[in-house]
Design a protein around this motif. Structure first.
Motif, PDB file in Angstrom:
ATOM      1  N   SER A 266       0.832  -1.204   0.000  1.00 46.66           N
ATOM      2  CA  SER A 266       0.000   0.000   0.000  1.00 46.66           C
ATOM      3  C   SER A 266       0.875   1.266   0.000  1.00 46.66           C
ATOM      4  O   SER A 266       0.574   2.249  -0.697  1.00 46.66           O
ATOM      5  CB  SER A 266      -0.880  -0.050   1.250  1.00 46.66           C
ATOM      6  OG  SER A 266      -1.794   0.965   1.229  1.00 46.66           O
TER       7      SER A 266
ATOM      8  N   ILE B  95       2.023   1.843  -3.471  1.00 48.54           N
ATOM      9  CA  ILE B  95       0.969   2.429  -4.318  1.00 48.54           C
ATOM     10  C   ILE B  95       0.825   3.923  -4.012  1.00 48.54           C
ATOM     11  O   ILE B  95       0.709   4.758  -4.919  1.00 48.54           O
ATOM     12  CB  ILE B  95      -0.385   1.701  -4.079  1.00 48.54           C
ATOM     13  CG1 ILE B  95      -0.277   0.230  -4.498  1.00 48.54           C
ATOM     14  CG2 ILE B  95      -1.530   2.413  -4.807  1.00 48.54           C
ATOM     15  CD1 ILE B  95      -0.079  -0.015  -5.976  1.00 48.54           C
ATOM     16  N   ASP B  96       0.871   4.291  -2.725  1.00 52.65           N
ATOM     17  CA  ASP B  96       0.760   5.718  -2.348  1.00 52.65           C
ATOM     18  C   ASP B  96       1.924   6.508  -2.953  1.00 52.65           C
ATOM     19  O   ASP B  96       1.744   7.633  -3.426  1.00 52.65           O
ATOM     20  CB  ASP B  96       0.808   5.882  -0.819  1.00 52.65           C
ATOM     21  CG  ASP B  96      -0.482   5.401  -0.172  1.00 52.65           C
ATOM     22  OD1 ASP B  96      -1.463   5.157  -0.909  1.00 52.65           O
ATOM     23  OD2 ASP B  96      -0.494   5.246   1.066  1.00 52.65           O
TER      24      ASP B  96
ATOM     25  N   LEU C 242       3.618   5.875  -5.710  1.00 49.13           N
ATOM     26  CA  LEU C 242       3.421   6.073  -7.157  1.00 49.13           C
ATOM     27  C   LEU C 242       2.293   7.061  -7.429  1.00 49.13           C
ATOM     28  O   LEU C 242       2.363   7.868  -8.361  1.00 49.13           O
ATOM     29  CB  LEU C 242       3.141   4.728  -7.833  1.00 49.13           C
ATOM     30  CG  LEU C 242       4.325   3.741  -7.823  1.00 49.13           C
ATOM     31  CD1 LEU C 242       3.913   2.385  -8.372  1.00 49.13           C
ATOM     32  CD2 LEU C 242       5.503   4.306  -8.628  1.00 49.13           C
ATOM     33  N   THR C 243       1.249   7.006  -6.588  1.00 49.84           N
ATOM     34  CA  THR C 243       0.131   7.952  -6.757  1.00 49.84           C
ATOM     35  C   THR C 243       0.634   9.388  -6.580  1.00 49.84           C
ATOM     36  O   THR C 243       0.295  10.283  -7.357  1.00 49.84           O
ATOM     37  CB  THR C 243      -0.978   7.648  -5.722  1.00 49.84           C
ATOM     38  OG1 THR C 243      -1.343   6.275  -5.866  1.00 49.84           O
ATOM     39  CG2 THR C 243      -2.195   8.524  -5.927  1.00 49.84           C
ATOM     40  N   GLU C 244       1.468   9.591  -5.576  1.00 51.94           N
ATOM     41  CA  GLU C 244       2.002  10.934  -5.328  1.00 51.94           C
ATOM     42  C   GLU C 244       2.938  11.369  -6.459  1.00 51.94           C
ATOM     43  O   GLU C 244       2.949  12.540  -6.850  1.00 51.94           O
ATOM     44  CB  GLU C 244       2.748  10.922  -3.991  1.00 51.94           C
ATOM     45  CG  GLU C 244       2.755  12.288  -3.357  1.00 51.94           C
ATOM     46  CD  GLU C 244       3.561  12.287  -2.082  1.00 51.94           C
ATOM     47  OE1 GLU C 244       3.630  11.243  -1.410  1.00 51.94           O
ATOM     48  OE2 GLU C 244       4.135  13.363  -1.797  1.00 51.94           O
TER      49      GLU C 244
ATOM     50  N   GLY D 139       2.588  10.572  -9.496  1.00 50.03           N
ATOM     51  CA  GLY D 139       1.686  10.983 -10.578  1.00 50.03           C
ATOM     52  C   GLY D 139       1.116  12.372 -10.330  1.00 50.03           C
ATOM     53  O   GLY D 139       1.030  13.189 -11.240  1.00 50.03           O
ATOM     54  N   ARG D 140       0.758  12.656  -9.077  1.00 47.57           N
ATOM     55  CA  ARG D 140       0.148  13.949  -8.752  1.00 47.57           C
ATOM     56  C   ARG D 140       1.104  15.104  -8.972  1.00 47.57           C
ATOM     57  O   ARG D 140       0.717  16.175  -9.414  1.00 47.57           O
ATOM     58  CB  ARG D 140      -0.283  13.955  -7.279  1.00 47.57           C
ATOM     59  CG  ARG D 140      -1.733  13.625  -7.131  1.00 47.57           C
ATOM     60  CD  ARG D 140      -2.290  14.071  -5.794  1.00 47.57           C
ATOM     61  NE  ARG D 140      -3.228  13.041  -5.358  1.00 47.57           N
ATOM     62  CZ  ARG D 140      -3.000  12.213  -4.370  1.00 47.57           C
ATOM     63  NH1 ARG D 140      -1.917  12.310  -3.640  1.00 47.57           N
ATOM     64  NH2 ARG D 140      -3.886  11.300  -4.074  1.00 47.57           N
TER      65      ARG D 140
ATOM     66  N   THR E 155       3.612  15.206 -11.064  1.00 41.42           N
ATOM     67  CA  THR E 155       4.122  15.277 -12.431  1.00 41.42           C
ATOM     68  C   THR E 155       3.245  16.190 -13.290  1.00 41.42           C
ATOM     69  O   THR E 155       2.018  16.083 -13.263  1.00 41.42           O
ATOM     70  CB  THR E 155       4.183  13.859 -13.046  1.00 41.42           C
ATOM     71  OG1 THR E 155       5.146  13.098 -12.319  1.00 41.42           O
ATOM     72  CG2 THR E 155       4.583  13.892 -14.510  1.00 41.42           C
TER      73      THR E 155
END
Ligand code: BEZ
Ligand code: FE
Length: 296
Positions: free
Chosen positions: A56, A59-60, A62-64, A66-67, A69
């Motif tokens: 988890s 995943i957090d 990679l999510t960050e 993305g945010r 970028t």
């Protein structure tokens, strides 16, 4: 191994094989890449026995990434850089060639549309730093000069920033040139300075957690293209820089470390100028590999 462990092992293997098989219908190269990716990813999860909380957290992360970028910031390239994946991609695609100049990472600060300057002009255009006279020669593997080679050059100011990181749209310390009939070109720029890679996002936190330096040793970027030759993406690093051994992105090759000697104010520069302040100089010959399969 207990019988329970053996059963678990078999279940894990079976899952990996099932996922690999699910990509069997993909085009051959895609299948090769995906099946290898799945095998290595599953092997990694099994080797470290990844917990749900750790999955988890990944995943957090990679999510960050993305945010954060956008058009000016590319956190995924940065992640690839600090994991050594960018440099490993450069390495596997540049088979050992005993004469050609070595390649290194492109980095996230290359920008299309740099100004075309003429021999002897100044690329700094307001970027802060100590003046530096640069002389470049571009040659083929056989030592012949390459006239008309396109030489793109870019670098950070001594504030540690590239033009694209400053507010405004002005390009500075970035230009392209074409080599003359002797394969040469000259320009004024600024002495490269060491700088930190963008560290205010998840990649910066990763480096901090690992106690790793976020610094890149001082360097100037080059992208050289010439007909009949493979494009050359490289840097020249400043000898003596304290971060050469700990580059955050593993981009240093010893053959790319060169001297940038200092000259006192009033010493006449090669173009006849006498500056009021001390300046540096650097000269280097780039050797371009012939296009096509390597002969090495
Ligand atoms: C650069 O040299 O511009 C660079 C390369 C990789 C990550 C960050 C910056
Ligand atoms: Fe750089």
């Amino acid at each position: 191994m207990t019988s329970g462990e053996r059963a678990n092992h078999a279940r894990e293997e079976s899952l990996t094989n099932e996922v690999v098989r699910s990509f069997a219908a993909a085009d051959t190269r895609l299948e090769e890449i995906l099946s290898s990716l799945v095998r290595h990813l599953h092997a990694f999860i099994r080797e470290v026995h990844l917990t749900p909380e750790e999955w988890s957290a990944g995943i957090d992360f990679l999510t960050e990434a993305g945010r954060i970028t956008d058009g000016r910031r590319q956190e995924f390239i940065l992640l690839s850089d600090v994991l050594g994946a960018s440099m490993q991609t450069v390495t596997v695609n540049a088979p050992a060639n005993p004469v050609a100049t070595e390649s290194t990472v492109l980095g996230p600060f290359f920008a299309e549309g740099s100004p075309l300057l003429l021999d002897g002009q100044d690329i700094a255009r307001g970027a802060p730093g100590s003046p530096c006279w640069v002389e470049v020669e571009v040659r083929s593997e056989s030592g012949e000069p390459i006239p008309g080679a396109r030489v793109e050059v870019w670098g950070a100011g001594d504030d540690g920033l590239y033009d694209v990181q400053r507010s405004g749209d002005e390009m500075a310390n970035r230009a392209h040139f074409f080599t003359d009939s002797q394969g040469g070109l000259r320009f004024w720029g600024i002495l490269p300075s060491a700088y930190p890679i963008p560290a205010d996002g998840p990649v910066g936190r990763l480096l901090a957690a690992a106690g790793r330096s976020e610094m890149r040793p001082a360097h100037l970027h080059f992208l050289i293209t010439a007909e009949g030759h493979s494009p050359l993406i490289t840097h020249l690093f400043v000898s003596g820089d304290r971060y050469l051994a700990t580059d955050a992105v593993f981009g240093v090759r010893p053959s790319l470390v060169v001297d940038f000697p200092e000259h006192p104010a009033q010493e006449t520069a090669p173009d006849g100028r006498r500056l009021e302040r001390a300046w540096h100089s650097m000269s280097h010959t780039f050797v371009m590999a012939e296009a096509g399969p390597s002969k090495a």
